[in-house]
Each structure stands twice: as structure tokens, then as C-alpha cells.
Write a protein that holds these residues in place. Sequence first.
Motif, mmCIF file in Angstrom:
data_model
loop_
_atom_site.group_PDB
_atom_site.id
_atom_site.type_symbol
_atom_site.label_atom_id
_atom_site.label_comp_id
_atom_site.label_asym_id
_atom_site.label_seq_id
_atom_site.Cartn_x
_atom_site.Cartn_y
_atom_site.Cartn_z
ATOM 1 N N ASN A 92 0.843 -1.190 0.000
ATOM 2 C CA ASN A 92 0.000 0.000 0.000
ATOM 3 C C ASN A 92 0.880 1.242 0.000
ATOM 4 N N LYS A 93 0.630 2.145 -0.938
ATOM 5 C CA LYS A 93 1.480 3.333 -1.051
ATOM 6 C C LYS A 93 1.387 4.240 0.173
ATOM 7 N N ASP A 94 0.338 4.056 0.963
ATOM 8 C CA ASP A 94 0.172 4.887 2.154
ATOM 9 C C ASP A 94 0.742 4.239 3.404
ATOM 10 N N ASP A 95 1.317 3.018 3.274
ATOM 11 C CA ASP A 95 1.921 2.380 4.439
ATOM 12 C C ASP A 95 3.030 3.267 5.008
ATOM 13 N N ASN A 96 3.123 3.285 6.311
ATOM 14 C CA ASN A 96 4.061 4.180 6.992
ATOM 15 C C ASN A 96 5.429 3.512 7.142
ATOM 16 N N TRP A 97 6.376 3.957 6.359
ATOM 17 C CA TRP A 97 7.766 3.521 6.503
ATOM 18 C C TRP A 97 8.666 4.558 5.851
ATOM 19 N N SER A 98 9.943 4.519 6.163
ATOM 20 C CA SER A 98 10.902 5.483 5.618
ATOM 21 C C SER A 98 12.288 4.868 5.636
ATOM 22 N N ASN A 99 13.283 5.666 5.231
ATOM 23 C CA ASN A 99 14.655 5.161 5.160
ATOM 24 C C ASN A 99 15.162 4.633 6.496
ATOM 25 N N ASP A 100 14.653 5.193 7.600
ATOM 26 C CA ASP A 100 15.163 4.787 8.915
ATOM 27 C C ASP A 100 14.299 3.727 9.588
#
Length: 631
Positions: free
Chosen positions: A192-200
Motif C-alpha cells: 500500500n502506497k500509504d503504508d508508513n515507513w521510511s529510510n530509517d
Amino acid sequence: MNFKKDLVLSVLALTGVLGLGVTSSFPSKAATNQGNNPISKVATSGFDKKQVLEVNNQPFFYNGVQIRIDKLRDNYGYNMTDIRNAFKQAKSDGFTVVNSQILWSDVQPDKSLNPTDVAYVKNGDDAAKNFSESSTPFTLTNDGTNQSLVYLKYDLSNLDSSKFKAGGLDGAKLRIYAKANTTANLNVYGLNKDDNWSNDSTWKTIPFKGDTSHKAISVSPSYDPIKDENYYDFDVTDFVNSQNAGKVTLALQAQKGTTLEMGGGSQIGSKKVLNKSLNETPQLTLSSKSNYDYSYLDQVIKAARDADIKLELLWFGSDTTKEATEHRVPYYVMHDYTISKNSDGKSSITKAAPTSTTGQYVFGLDKNDANLQKQEAQSVSNVFNHVAENNAANGSTDTVIGAQMPNEPTIKMSYTEPSLSLKSKMNLSSSDFNTWTLWNYTNNLDAAVKTSAYPVWTRVNNAASDGGDAIIALNENKRSSSSTNLDAVGLDPYQYDYQHLYNYGHSKPYANGDNIPMVMEDGMGANSWSWAKGNYSPLDAGLRTITALAGGATRNYYDFKSGDGFDLYDGVNSDGTFTPHEYNGGKAIESIRDVNHFVNKIGYDLATKQADGAGGNSFYSSMPSLQVGIT
């Protein structure tokens, strides 16, 4: 006819005499066998010669050289200034035509995106740890105890919607750079493009850990498991289109029981091309039938126009030298159309080295795939319609005068449904069906040229002994009984001796009906080809032009520079000049240049009079210096 070395030397000595006072004059329009107000066409009446190539209704002396601009650009890193200088050099060397490659991908380039976010996460003791991109190579492990994932995010929001329509892409692939000690396979998941994740992000914070809540959107194909250090592609078209716009998030996981290493942006191996590290950033490549970009084509035409030399476009599309490569065609071609199969039912897809400049995937396409035929013809038509626009906007110089469709194509059967079904309906032998397939495929592309806003003469070349000669008789039959859009079929002989080269212009299969007998590729001075070693000297390069003309054929030289073994030049210097290639203590370009400047002075006769060797009776009376060398 026997060639005598001492007389041959006399002939070439005469070619250096420029004070013969011979000039060319051109008569009014002759009768032609083509309509549609073409830029160039073949006249079959009105002249002593059986077939005369006309440009703007005037006889044109064809004396060409191929400049492999694709190799100069991709193999040697030449820029457009270098290519422009090559065209000027060809003009200075006395050639009247340059023929150069335009790849399908040159005019319909794919769009590749680097990830905006990359996360590498591991379970176990490292579950709370973040790994930066500098940690590459990323080791993907899935052995039940140790697990790791790579997350990738791509931003599609800034694409030109008129060319790359959200939700309507014709192809999308993920390319990674990877290797494995043993055979490994990869699963690609769409998130899902709205899933919460990032580089860290860490294993603890990522929304998906490779469990059964998701089904893989792409997996390693059976023909391409991950092992040797190389690029690996994964088809993600359906998922990317389902995202419609904005962000695309992908998660990568090794299949159970396997381990692999992949690049995240920095080098994982030692392989290089053009003295540069390979691109090891995972890229999302988008492909669209609506995307046309003619900027490179325009620069090539301008290079020829500024050099005041005519240009033929060599189409490198779905079949180039008996194969397609993923660098030469847009990705949607590989995605949307029928990839050929061998007689054993196996796919024709093979893998090239990562340093290959023609692409990692090499494959064949079924020429009888009607959808492929339609799309490739449309692309060719669009190209020549654009050439018309370019021509009108730049003084109507009519710089482009010809089209080769395609280059040394295969006549091999494809054991896939389109061909198998059609062969059954036509009830032809395998040989006759393969010949018809090649003719039909070529004629379809040529029709796109002829019906465009910029119709020119069309040709196709056969490699020696590849089985394509039968297309000539079929094409002549079609010309007389119905119609054809293919003006000429020629050969790339190379290994022919002088007698064969002389006979070529007045002997079947190439001197047949209205087919212009053109030697479409022929070179001399090869260092790496066993048949040429020790058999020829640089002096012979020019003599072969004379031999072909004396027998009634037109000759096109291969090539200016490509690294294929027949180079006239070794490279470009800082001042824009080129260093002549030396072979056996001499320079082939010197004999070719002398011959070119001589024959150009009698170009009208050469273009319009039938050689004595081909049944004429006035050719040598106007060229006494050539007659001296033949007994």
C-alpha cells in the motif's frame, strides 16, 4: 574475368588523377515504378541501366559508408560533436551516403526512476537496527531463522501524463543488480502506497515482514534465476498500473531457503563498462506506446545535413541481426508481444553479460504476431512523418533518402501460436513459410515508410549463408503479380573473392527482375577475421568498390568505426580529426578515398549506364581507366 595485380595497381594509380575533366549532368525526370511523390525511388525505364536510384527525380550515384552511431555512442562514449565530425569525415572521404542506426528505443525511450526511499531491515538481534544505503550490498536471506527485506519507494507524480498515463502504462519493470553463490530466486511484493515507513525503518517498524498476508506480484522467471553477478528484471506492470498515480512501494524478499546479494546504490562487484562502475541502484522502468522523443533523431539528421551528405536510416527494432535486445526496443515490446520459442518449446530469451551495451536480455519475437506488426509499423510511420516535419522546418534539404528495414533479420521459425497457427492455415513447407514470414514482416515495415509523409526507397540486407536469399524471388514475384513495398534485397558478403564480387551484380539471386544488386555491407582490412588475415591488403579496399561497379552492383562499405574488425578509423582526436586504421602496413581509407573521388567524377555514368559485365555496351567506353584493370 581474371584480375591481374600489376594492372590493378595501374587502375588505382589512375584514380588519383583528378584532372580528367569529367563532370556529371542530370537529365529531366525519368519514368518510375513508384508513386506517392517519394523523396527517393527506383526508376526501371528511361535509362541504359536496368534500375536507377533517383533522389528528387534525378539519378543518384550511391556510394555509401555505414557509421555505427549506436556503437560510437554506447560502446565508445562518443558525443554528438564526435558523430558530427564522423559525418563530415565521410563527406571528405568521397562517400555520397551515410547509413546509420536508429533504435526503436531511441524514438520511444523508457523512463527509469531511482527510488526516493530505500530501507534494508533484518530480524533477530538486528530487528531494531536501521541499515543505511551505504551498507550495500544488501544480503537477502530467508532460511527460516534469518530473514531480511529491502523496501523501495518510487514517486510517479511528476511524470508527463500525456506520455506516461497513470494507470495506463504499457509496461513497468523493476531492475536490480544482484548475485548469489548458488541459484537463488526473489519475490517482489506490492505494498500500500500509504503504508508508513521510511529510510530509517527497522524490522520492528515495517508494515510487512514477508508473511502470507500478501501475494508476490512478481517472482524470478524460470529462465532467469539469480546467480551470476548481473542485472535482473521483474515485471511489475499490473501492480504499478493499479496504483494509478503517486507513490509505488515494493518489498523484496529472497525465496525460502535462498540467499542473494543486491545493490542498493553502491558497488557490489568489480565489473565495469566504459571505465565506469555499473548502475547498481534498483530502478523502476516505465514504458509507454505514447512516448515519442525525436531529439536524438533530429541531431543525427542535422549532423548529415551540416556535412552535406545524404542519410539512410537503419531501423533497429524487433529483429536486428536475427534477434531483439532489451536495449534496442522499449520494454513494452518485450512485455506485450509474443517472444519466440525454439523447436523444443523453450523460450528464445538468453542473458548477456552485465557490461553488454545492447542489453542484458536477448530474445526473438514472433514476426507473425499481428499486434507486434501493427505497433512496430505505427512507430516506423511516426518516425518518417516526423522526418517530413524536420525536413520542412530546415529548408527541405531532403537529407534522408532511404530506409533499411531491418538489419540482417532471421528467417528462423518461431514455434509459438501466431506462427504455428498461420503455417497450418497456409499449408506451406517450413522453408516457404519462413521465406514468406520474412518477406511479409519486412514488407509491413516498408509499407509504413511508403505511406508516410516522407516516402523513400527501402531495402533489407541478408547475412551470407543465413537462408534469406529466397526472399528475393518472392519479392520479385510479388512485384510483378501484385505489389511490394520492398525496393531492394541485398547481401552482406564480406568473404566473397573478387570473382564472386564481380559476378554479384549480374547473377542471381540478387540480380533478379527489378531488384537493384547492392552489396549492402562489405569491408576490408580485418585484423580479427580469419578469412581476411593475410589475404588482403589495404589497397584492396578501394579495388573492391571498382570490382562491384564493374560487375553491375552498387557497394556500401562497412564501416567507419565499430570495433567489428573492418574499421576505416581507430578513433577521434581532440581536434575532431580521425586516426586512420592501419592494417598490414597500410591504411584502407587511402585507397577508398582515392577511388571515391575518382568515381564521383563519373557518378552520372555509374548511376545510369549498365556495366558491360551486367550486359551493357557503353559503360567502359566512358571509363577507360577502369577498363585497363580488367581482362
